[in-house]
Design an enzyme around this catalytic site. Structure first.
Site, PDB file in Angstrom:
ATOM      1  N   HIS A  16      52.174   8.622  61.612  1.00 37.60           N
ATOM      2  CA  HIS A  16      51.462   9.007  60.388  1.00 37.60           C
ATOM      3  C   HIS A  16      50.744   7.764  59.859  1.00 37.60           C
ATOM      4  O   HIS A  16      51.391   6.727  59.626  1.00 37.60           O
ATOM      5  CB  HIS A  16      52.437   9.503  59.332  1.00 37.60           C
ATOM      6  N   THR A  90      46.935  13.134  56.720  1.00 35.91           N
ATOM      7  CA  THR A  90      46.683  14.306  55.887  1.00 35.91           C
ATOM      8  C   THR A  90      45.406  14.084  55.068  1.00 35.91           C
ATOM      9  O   THR A  90      45.368  13.173  54.231  1.00 35.91           O
ATOM     10  CB  THR A  90      47.848  14.504  54.885  1.00 35.91           C
ATOM     11  N   ARG A  92      43.006  14.013  52.170  1.00 37.91           N
ATOM     12  CA  ARG A  92      43.475  13.953  50.774  1.00 37.91           C
ATOM     13  C   ARG A  92      42.306  13.673  49.861  1.00 37.91           C
ATOM     14  O   ARG A  92      41.452  12.839  50.157  1.00 37.91           O
ATOM     15  CB  ARG A  92      44.528  12.831  50.729  1.00 37.91           C
ATOM     16  N   HIS A 184      55.764  19.684  63.231  1.00 32.78           N
ATOM     17  CA  HIS A 184      57.123  19.226  62.891  1.00 32.78           C
ATOM     18  C   HIS A 184      58.031  20.455  62.905  1.00 32.78           C
ATOM     19  O   HIS A 184      57.737  21.455  62.233  1.00 32.78           O
ATOM     20  CB  HIS A 184      57.149  18.614  61.491  1.00 32.78           C
ATOM     21  N   GLU A 187      63.209  19.616  61.485  1.00 35.58           N
ATOM     22  CA  GLU A 187      63.576  18.269  61.023  1.00 35.58           C
ATOM     23  C   GLU A 187      64.785  18.388  60.089  1.00 35.58           C
ATOM     24  O   GLU A 187      65.590  17.469  59.958  1.00 35.58           O
ATOM     25  CB  GLU A 187      62.382  17.611  60.307  1.00 35.58           C
TER      26      GLU A 187
HETATM   27  C1  6MZ Z   1      57.404  15.053  57.767  1.00 38.90           C
HETATM   28  C2  6MZ Z   1      56.130  13.190  57.337  1.00 38.90           C
HETATM   29  C3  6MZ Z   1      57.175  12.345  57.794  1.00 38.90           C
HETATM   30  O1  6MZ Z   1      49.387  11.756  56.287  1.00 38.90           O
HETATM   31  O2  6MZ Z   1      49.153  10.268  54.301  1.00 38.90           O
HETATM   32  N1  6MZ Z   1      55.122  12.394  56.947  1.00 38.90           N
HETATM   33  N2  6MZ Z   1      56.254  14.527  57.334  1.00 38.90           N
HETATM   34  N3  6MZ Z   1      58.436  14.312  58.219  1.00 38.90           N
HETATM   35  C4  6MZ Z   1      58.380  12.958  58.236  1.00 38.90           C
HETATM   36  N4  6MZ Z   1      59.483  12.260  58.632  1.00 38.90           N
HETATM   37  C5  6MZ Z   1      59.958  11.085  58.033  1.00 38.90           C
HETATM   38  N5  6MZ Z   1      56.739  11.079  57.711  1.00 38.90           N
HETATM   39  C6  6MZ Z   1      55.475  11.131  57.191  1.00 38.90           C
HETATM   40  O3  6MZ Z   1      50.915   9.787  56.041  1.00 38.90           O
HETATM   41  C7  6MZ Z   1      52.009  10.020  55.195  1.00 38.90           C
HETATM   42  C8  6MZ Z   1      52.368  11.494  55.184  1.00 38.90           C
HETATM   43  O4  6MZ Z   1      52.870  11.894  56.477  1.00 38.90           O
HETATM   44  C9  6MZ Z   1      53.864  12.902  56.346  1.00 38.90           C
HETATM   45  C10 6MZ Z   1      54.045  13.149  54.847  1.00 38.90           C
HETATM   46  O5  6MZ Z   1      53.248  14.243  54.455  1.00 38.90           O
HETATM   47  C11 6MZ Z   1      53.516  11.860  54.239  1.00 38.90           C
HETATM   48  O6  6MZ Z   1      53.055  12.014  52.908  1.00 38.90           O
HETATM   49  P1  6MZ Z   1      49.428  10.351  55.786  1.00 38.90           P
HETATM   50  O7  6MZ Z   1      48.574   9.424  56.559  1.00 38.90           O
END
Ligand code: 6MZ
Length: 329
Positions: A16, A90, A92, A184, A187
């Site tokens: 991410h 995501t 935004r 996902h 989880e």
């Molecule tokens: C689910 C996750 C995550 O998208 O703003 N994100 N979603 N499970 C996880 N496990 C720990 N880790 C991160 O990166 C941050 C976003 O990625 C998702 C969440 O929506 C988080 O706000 P971006 O680049």
């Protein structure tokens, strides 16, 4: 062995963007030391983890910072000998940036980086958002897939798994428009949703923590997973720090290894969890007794599970083979 894990060419399929910002990058963007400190805690849980992303989100609220962090994250993965990276983020909206400007800024970062690494983009739907909001994002994702077909490769469903749901129709539409799907799944324990996601048969799933009966899933889910053979993105450190898995030794990946199911090793949020892909490989060696040959195979197999083109996959396979000839004979 640590050196081996650093030098082996690696493939990252689950990262991410905003979770991957290093302390140095956050500081460059003017984040306060105290914010950066909470960002790297090792004793959080899954709920607390989702509060931490606001630090990075605050620091990336305009197109320049988004482009900057994209290039920084790419450089850090390349420095860790990652040959191929699938970044996900995501879209935004912020006060000074629309969702589409956000996507454009990330694409800009990807097309202008100078590192020796192939980078693709998956765009994420945040499951907390309403179906109407998600539908709007899917429209933009499809638009950008058409504009940048070599970069925008897939769609992801992520965000806090305790909220929202999997809207299958949105993913059907994305798939119909040529996007790969990485979702996902399980989880946290949610057998009904996990079964719906597996039935959709995504190209890859993330985590898969609560699928096997011994890690809180069910026989039925595990049989489905075995039959479908969907490659799973495994994030060791993330699961242990978020306490969805008891320990590295008892990590659910053991079930994948035992039943010879496809998986790749990934970082998830290398900034938040203070990890790197080399560290994930080293943890697999330390706690799961995987040897050099098995680690090399994880890298090689991950190429097959990636959303790269056939030509790119072939080039990556050649690089990995050459590295093996030079370093493992
Ligand atoms: C689910 C996750 C995550 O998208 O703003 N994100 N979603 N499970 C996880 N496990 C720990 N880790 C991160 O990166 C941050 C976003 O990625 C998702 C969440 O929506 C988080 O706000 P971006 O680049």
């Amino acid at each position: 062995m640590e050196k081996f894990c650093v030098s082996i060419p690696k493939i990252e399929l689950h990262a991410h963007l905003n979770g991957s910002l290093s302390r140095a990058t956050l500081k460059d963007l003017g984040c306060l030391e105290e914010d950066v400190q909470i960002y790297n805690k090792s004793d959080i849980d899954l709920q607390t983890c989702f509060q931490l992303f606001s630090v990075a989100h605050k620091a990336t609220s305009d197109v320049n910072s988004v482009k900057y962090v994209t290039k920084q994250v790419i450089k850090e993965f390349a420095d860790d000998n990652v040959l191929y990276l699938e970044l996900r983020t995501t879209p935004r909206e912020e006060q000074n940036m629309t969702e589409e400007e956000y996507i454009e800024a990330v694409v800009d970062g990807i097309t202008s980086h100078k590192s020796p690494i192939v980078v693709k983009l998956l765009l994420s739907l945040d499951r907390r958002r309403s179906i109407e909001e998600q539908r709007k994002t899917v429209k933009s994702i499809i638009k950008f897939k058409k504009l940048y077909p070599d970069i925008v490769k897939g769609i992801d469903l992520s965000g806090n798994p305790s909220f929202g749901e999997f809207y299958e129709d949105l993913f059907i539409e994305a798939r119909y428009n040529g996007l790969f799907t990485a979702i996902h799944c399980a989880e946290i324990k949610n057998d009904i949703e996990a079964e719906r996601i597996l039935n959709f048969n995504p190209d890859r799933i993330g985590h898969g923590t609560f699928l096997h009966p011994e890690s809180g899933g069910s026989q039925r889910l595990w049989q489905m997973n075995k039959m479908l053979q969907i490659p799973t993105e495994i994030c060791l450190t993330s699961n242990v720090i978020c306490r969805t898995t008891k320990s590295y030794k008892e990590h659910h990946i053991q079930a994948w290894i035992k039943d010879e199911l496809p998986f790749s090793l990934c970082t998830d949020d290398k900034g938040v969890f203070n990890t790197s892909l080399s560290k994930e490989f080293f943890l697999a060696y330390q706690h799961l007794n995987l040897n050099r040959e098995q680690l090399w195979k994880i890298s090689r197999n991950s190429i097959d599970y990636s959303f790269a083109s056939n030509r790119e996959k072939q080039e990556l396979r050649i690089k990995l083979k050459e590295w093996r000839q030079e370093n493992m004979q």
